[in-house]
Design an enzyme around this catalytic site. Structure first.
Site, mmCIF file in Angstrom:
data_model
loop_
_atom_site.group_PDB
_atom_site.id
_atom_site.type_symbol
_atom_site.label_atom_id
_atom_site.label_comp_id
_atom_site.label_asym_id
_atom_site.label_seq_id
_atom_site.Cartn_x
_atom_site.Cartn_y
_atom_site.Cartn_z
ATOM 1 N N GLY A 9 0.847 -1.194 0.000
ATOM 2 C CA GLY A 9 0.000 0.000 0.000
ATOM 3 C C GLY A 9 0.873 1.232 0.000
ATOM 4 O O GLY A 9 2.102 1.152 -0.020
ATOM 5 N N THR A 10 0.258 2.400 0.029
ATOM 6 C CA THR A 10 1.000 3.656 0.113
ATOM 7 C C THR A 10 1.389 3.931 1.558
ATOM 8 O O THR A 10 1.016 3.182 2.475
ATOM 9 C CB THR A 10 0.137 4.828 -0.388
ATOM 10 O OG1 THR A 10 -1.041 4.913 0.434
ATOM 11 C CG2 THR A 10 -0.273 4.633 -1.835
ATOM 12 N N GLY A 14 -1.407 1.742 6.800
ATOM 13 C CA GLY A 14 -1.491 0.849 7.952
ATOM 14 C C GLY A 14 -0.611 -0.379 7.882
ATOM 15 O O GLY A 14 -0.866 -1.365 8.580
ATOM 16 N N LYS A 15 0.466 -0.341 7.085
ATOM 17 C CA LYS A 15 1.320 -1.523 6.927
ATOM 18 C C LYS A 15 1.964 -1.934 8.251
ATOM 19 O O LYS A 15 1.933 -3.106 8.627
ATOM 20 C CB LYS A 15 2.400 -1.258 5.884
ATOM 21 C CG LYS A 15 1.867 -0.965 4.492
ATOM 22 C CD LYS A 15 2.981 -0.717 3.506
ATOM 23 C CE LYS A 15 3.880 0.435 3.900
ATOM 24 N NZ LYS A 15 3.136 1.722 4.041
ATOM 25 N N GLU A 86 8.443 -3.028 6.104
ATOM 26 C CA GLU A 86 9.319 -2.202 5.259
ATOM 27 C C GLU A 86 10.049 -3.066 4.234
ATOM 28 O O GLU A 86 11.227 -2.832 3.910
ATOM 29 C CB GLU A 86 10.321 -1.420 6.113
ATOM 30 C CG GLU A 86 9.696 -0.538 7.191
ATOM 31 C CD GLU A 86 8.972 0.686 6.634
ATOM 32 O OE1 GLU A 86 8.879 0.820 5.409
ATOM 33 O OE2 GLU A 86 8.491 1.503 7.447
ATOM 34 N N ALA A 87 9.348 -4.045 3.681
ATOM 35 C CA ALA A 87 9.977 -5.018 2.786
ATOM 36 C C ALA A 87 10.470 -4.381 1.494
ATOM 37 O O ALA A 87 11.315 -4.955 0.801
ATOM 38 C CB ALA A 87 8.996 -6.150 2.477
ATOM 39 N N GLN A 88 9.969 -3.197 1.155
ATOM 40 C CA GLN A 88 10.447 -2.529 -0.066
ATOM 41 C C GLN A 88 11.927 -2.169 0.027
ATOM 42 O O GLN A 88 12.604 -2.002 -0.986
ATOM 43 C CB GLN A 88 9.620 -1.271 -0.370
ATOM 44 C CG GLN A 88 9.903 -0.064 0.503
ATOM 45 C CD GLN A 88 9.159 -0.088 1.818
ATOM 46 O OE1 GLN A 88 8.446 -1.047 2.116
ATOM 47 N NE2 GLN A 88 9.272 0.974 2.600
#
Length: 214
Positions: A9-10, A14-15, A86-88
């Site tokens: 998501g952006t 709520g990640k 924060e997998a990105q």
């Protein structure tokens, strides 16, 4: 058999809150797992803007996640899950390591992260996760642009002006790239239309001075 689920998501969707909830729910059921993150704003922990946080493994670029998981199995006899916030920011090869954890160790992996960077391009790890994940889930908490439309892009602002070039990862107040003058770096959620034209909804200096004088 485990599952690799990538939820995206952006900013503001709520990640991190979801990562903390998943970890809490599974750990309180007696399952053994690891909570992981990288470049969280609070360091080696997963922190939510709602004010909750938990200690986490800091996934540096050289960390072998499969070796870490295998070590947990060796020491404790089992590993049921990994929650990776924060997998990105992970390395693409670490996404492959997460898939290997699922396939060879049978643990569930819950990876959560942004889809695109400030340039509107997929993060390298995000692209790899989309390629190898068993399940891909868009988060249902819709962040909003200043105009009220659904936010789809993460914009980077330097001294209040949107930029489209620069290093992929810049966190906090940093010096402007190629310039010794300190620059205030911030991020704002925008719809595609306002991201393309660079309208952030923030007042310029002249307008702020005029309003403050009234």
């Amino acid at each position: 058999m485990g599952v690799l689920r990538f939820s995206y998501g952006t900013m503001g969707s709520g990640k991190s809150t979801l990562a903390l909830q998943i970890h809490h729910n599974l750990s309180t059921r007696g399952l053994r797992g690891l909570l992981c993150t990288h470049l969280d704003r609070e360091g080696a922990q997963v922190s939510s803007r709602l004010g909750v946080a938990a200690s986490a493994v800091d996934v540096g670029p050289k960390l072998d996640l499969f070796a870490l998981a295998a070590q947990q199995v060796e020491h404790h006899g089992t590993l049921h899950y990994l929650v990776c916030d924060e997998a990105q920011f992970y390395a693409p090869e670490q996404a492959d390591q997460l898939a290997r954890i699922v396939d060879e160790l049978g643990a569930d992996v819950h990876a959560l992260g942004l889809l695109t960077d400030f340039r509107g391009r997929l993060f390298p790890a995000t692209a790899r996760l989309l390629e190898v994940a068993d399940e891909r889930c868009e988060l249902q908490v819709e962040a909003r642009c200043w105009c009220g439309s659904r936010a789809t892009h993460n914009a980077r602002l330097v001294d209040g002006v949107q930029v489209y070039d620069g290093e992929t990862v810049v966190i906090g107040d940093v010096e402007a790239l190629g310039d010794a003058t300190p620059a205030a770096v911030s991020y704002e959620l925008l719809c595609r239309r306002h991201w393309i034209v660079g309208e952030t909804g923030r007042l310029d200096d002249a307008t702020e001075r005029a309003l403050s004088a009234t």
